[in-house]
Write an enzyme that holds these catalytic residues in place. Structure first.
Site, PDB file in Angstrom:
ATOM      1  N   HIS A 241     -32.843   4.370  38.421  1.00 52.91           N
ATOM      2  CA  HIS A 241     -31.516   4.838  37.966  1.00 52.91           C
ATOM      3  C   HIS A 241     -31.465   4.749  36.445  1.00 52.91           C
ATOM      4  O   HIS A 241     -31.366   3.659  35.883  1.00 52.91           O
ATOM      5  CB  HIS A 241     -30.406   3.963  38.571  1.00 52.91           C
ATOM      6  CG  HIS A 241     -29.028   4.412  38.200  1.00 52.91           C
ATOM      7  ND1 HIS A 241     -28.045   4.633  39.147  1.00 52.91           N
ATOM      8  CD2 HIS A 241     -28.450   4.688  37.005  1.00 52.91           C
ATOM      9  CE1 HIS A 241     -26.933   5.021  38.552  1.00 52.91           C
ATOM     10  NE2 HIS A 241     -27.151   5.054  37.239  1.00 52.91           N
TER      11      HIS A 241
ATOM     12  N   HIS B  90     -30.052   6.898  32.637  1.00 57.32           N
ATOM     13  CA  HIS B  90     -29.403   7.994  31.918  1.00 57.32           C
ATOM     14  C   HIS B  90     -30.254   8.300  30.692  1.00 57.32           C
ATOM     15  O   HIS B  90     -30.356   7.477  29.786  1.00 57.32           O
ATOM     16  CB  HIS B  90     -27.992   7.598  31.474  1.00 57.32           C
ATOM     17  CG  HIS B  90     -27.106   7.271  32.630  1.00 57.32           C
ATOM     18  ND1 HIS B  90     -26.296   8.212  33.227  1.00 57.32           N
ATOM     19  CD2 HIS B  90     -26.939   6.124  33.337  1.00 57.32           C
ATOM     20  CE1 HIS B  90     -25.651   7.642  34.244  1.00 57.32           C
ATOM     21  NE2 HIS B  90     -26.032   6.381  34.332  1.00 57.32           N
TER      22      HIS B  90
ATOM     23  N   LYS C 203     -26.456  12.841  43.643  1.00 56.75           N
ATOM     24  CA  LYS C 203     -25.614  11.731  43.182  1.00 56.75           C
ATOM     25  C   LYS C 203     -24.144  12.002  43.433  1.00 56.75           C
ATOM     26  O   LYS C 203     -23.618  13.046  43.040  1.00 56.75           O
ATOM     27  CB  LYS C 203     -25.846  11.540  41.674  1.00 56.75           C
ATOM     28  CG  LYS C 203     -24.989  10.471  41.014  1.00 56.75           C
ATOM     29  CD  LYS C 203     -25.418   9.067  41.370  1.00 56.75           C
ATOM     30  CE  LYS C 203     -24.432   8.023  40.876  1.00 56.75           C
ATOM     31  NZ  LYS C 203     -24.762   7.446  39.584  1.00 56.75           N
TER      32      LYS C 203
ATOM     33  N   HIS D 248     -22.263   6.204  43.230  1.00 59.26           N
ATOM     34  CA  HIS D 248     -21.493   5.345  42.322  1.00 59.26           C
ATOM     35  C   HIS D 248     -20.325   4.842  43.158  1.00 59.26           C
ATOM     36  O   HIS D 248     -19.376   5.584  43.420  1.00 59.26           O
ATOM     37  CB  HIS D 248     -20.999   6.133  41.100  1.00 59.26           C
ATOM     38  CG  HIS D 248     -20.272   5.262  40.121  1.00 59.26           C
ATOM     39  ND1 HIS D 248     -20.761   4.941  38.879  1.00 59.26           N
ATOM     40  CD2 HIS D 248     -19.093   4.601  40.229  1.00 59.26           C
ATOM     41  CE1 HIS D 248     -19.921   4.126  38.263  1.00 59.26           C
ATOM     42  NE2 HIS D 248     -18.880   3.914  39.060  1.00 59.26           N
TER      43      HIS D 248
ATOM     44  N   HIS E 130     -26.388   0.456  41.267  1.00 54.71           N
ATOM     45  CA  HIS E 130     -25.909  -0.607  40.353  1.00 54.71           C
ATOM     46  C   HIS E 130     -24.837  -1.487  40.985  1.00 54.71           C
ATOM     47  O   HIS E 130     -23.709  -1.553  40.512  1.00 54.71           O
ATOM     48  CB  HIS E 130     -25.429  -0.023  39.019  1.00 54.71           C
ATOM     49  CG  HIS E 130     -24.598   1.232  39.094  1.00 54.71           C
ATOM     50  ND1 HIS E 130     -23.470   1.325  39.859  1.00 54.71           N
ATOM     51  CD2 HIS E 130     -24.747   2.436  38.497  1.00 54.71           C
ATOM     52  CE1 HIS E 130     -22.955   2.543  39.724  1.00 54.71           C
ATOM     53  NE2 HIS E 130     -23.724   3.233  38.910  1.00 54.71           N
TER      54      HIS E 130
ATOM     55  N   ASP F 140     -29.873   1.480  35.077  1.00 53.42           N
ATOM     56  CA  ASP F 140     -28.626   2.117  34.627  1.00 53.42           C
ATOM     57  C   ASP F 140     -28.542   2.105  33.107  1.00 53.42           C
ATOM     58  O   ASP F 140     -27.443   2.047  32.541  1.00 53.42           O
ATOM     59  CB  ASP F 140     -27.381   1.467  35.252  1.00 53.42           C
ATOM     60  CG  ASP F 140     -26.159   2.360  35.134  1.00 53.42           C
ATOM     61  OD1 ASP F 140     -26.317   3.569  34.851  1.00 53.42           O
ATOM     62  OD2 ASP F 140     -25.041   1.854  35.310  1.00 53.42           O
TER      63      ASP F 140
END
Ligand code: DOR
Ligand code: ZN
Length: 345
Positions: A14, A16, A100, A137, A175, A248
């Site tokens: 995971h 970004h 996602k 999420h 997360h 994350d």
């Protein structure tokens, strides 16, 4: 005392990586340590088609330095009424590894997210059929729910019904930050797993208020009280294959964090494996780091383990207070601290 650790090369399940100049600035930090990473699709505009994901994958590959071997694993950003054929096609073409679910307005760039999980039920049906994982999420967006309770309430209001309606769907609860999530995942079937970040293992919610407001410890889901951090540490270091590494890592320019409405996200990629190693050592579980970092994730996703290995050395490793990026700076996780481990190729 252990002075060096050799591990099968880990993956980040995971992350970004952003786009443009920021992507160029952060890509190597992930690619240095990790062989593969599940790349989040919350760009502006979000990555909702296979063509957009393939183009983004090309940009990531171009941003990584030539000497580094790195495979970005792409995800589709689910929107209300998304065409399940697009997901199935993208998955069959090897472009989408997973999809996602961002509840609309739950976090950074989630405005196009799902307003009601029933609006993606046809997509979930298709994903269950083809074995494509759903990454979640897990926070409700109902502002009458206390921010520290939004993950636990998500389990009750949404996750339990998704699991009941799609009992064979592979789900990664991303997360996780609470004992409630740890218990839920542990008590569910083998198709339900979770990622755990280095920061949620290292800090509790006090970190955000230590002597003043500390925007660099603000992320979503927000860190919770100590009992939850302890449950996460037990889950990560306990050897259960349902729990695996997902940083994350979420870079934001320093001025967007230190502002009257600071962005959520912690940039933990540069020293990610060192940060996890500290936790595992503190818990007397260094021998379980490799399972968590390098084995449980690929097994859940049905991918091969990486063939190569990395080494960590016990060397005092100061973390820079700021890292230059995209014409500005990012404050990394552990800024100004000294970690005991250093990643060496
Ligand atoms: O803290 C976070 N930052 N949580 C998220 O879910 C998104 C991320 C980001 O993109 O900055
Ligand atoms: Zn994220």
């Amino acid at each position: 005392m252990t002075v060096s650790l050799t591990l099968r090369r880990p993956d980040d399940w995971h992350v970004h990586l952003r786009d443009g100049q920021m992507l160029a600035a952060v890509a190597d930090a992930t690619a240095r340590q990790f062989a593969r990473a599940i790349v989040m699709p919350n760009l502006k505009p979000p990555v909702t088609t296979a063509a957009a994901a393939a183009a983004y994958r090309d940009r990531i590959r171009a941003a990584v330095s030539p000497g580094l071997k790195f495979e970005p694993l792409m995800t589709c950003y689910l929107v209300d009424g998304i065409d399940s054929d697009e997901l199935v096609r993208g998955h069959a073409q090897g472009i989408f590894t997973a999809a996602k679910l961002y509840p609309a307005h739950a976090t950074t760039n989630s405005a196009h997210g799902v307003t009601d999980v029933r609006h993606i039920y046809p997509a979930l049906e298709a994903m269950q059929r083809i074995g494509m994982p759903l990454l979640i999420h897990g926070e409700v967006t109902d502002h009458t729910v206390d921010i520290f309770d939004r993950e636990a309430v998500f389990i009750e209001r949404i996750l339990k019904s998704v699991v009941a309606d799609f009992p064979a769907l592979k789900i990664v609860f991303e997360h996780i930050t609470t004992k409630d999530a740890v218990d839920f995942v542990r008590d569910s079937g083998p198709n339900i797993a979770a990622t755990i970040t280095p920061h949620h293992l290292a800090i509790n919610r006090n970190a955000m208020f230590e002597g003043g407001m500390r925007p660099h410890f603000y992320c979503l889901p927000v860190a919770k009280r100590e009992l939850h951090r302890q449950a996460l540490r037990q889950a990560a270091t306990g050897g259960d294959p349902k729990f695996f590494l997902g940083t994350d890592s979420a870079p934001h320019a320093v001025e967007t964090k230190e502002s009257d409405c600071g962005c959520a996200g912690i940039y933990c990629a540069p020293l990610a494996i060192e940060s996890y190693a500290r936790v595992f050592e503190e818990e007397g579980a260094l021998d379980r780091l490799e399972g968590f970092a390098s084995e449980h994730g690929p097994r859940f996703y049905g991918l091969p383990l990486n063939p190569d290995f990395i080494t960590l050395e016990r060397v005092a490793t100061p973390v820079p207070p700021r890292i230059p990026a995209a014409g500005t700076e990012i404050v990394p996780f552990h800024a100004g601290e000294v970690l005991d481990w250093r990643f060496v190729a």
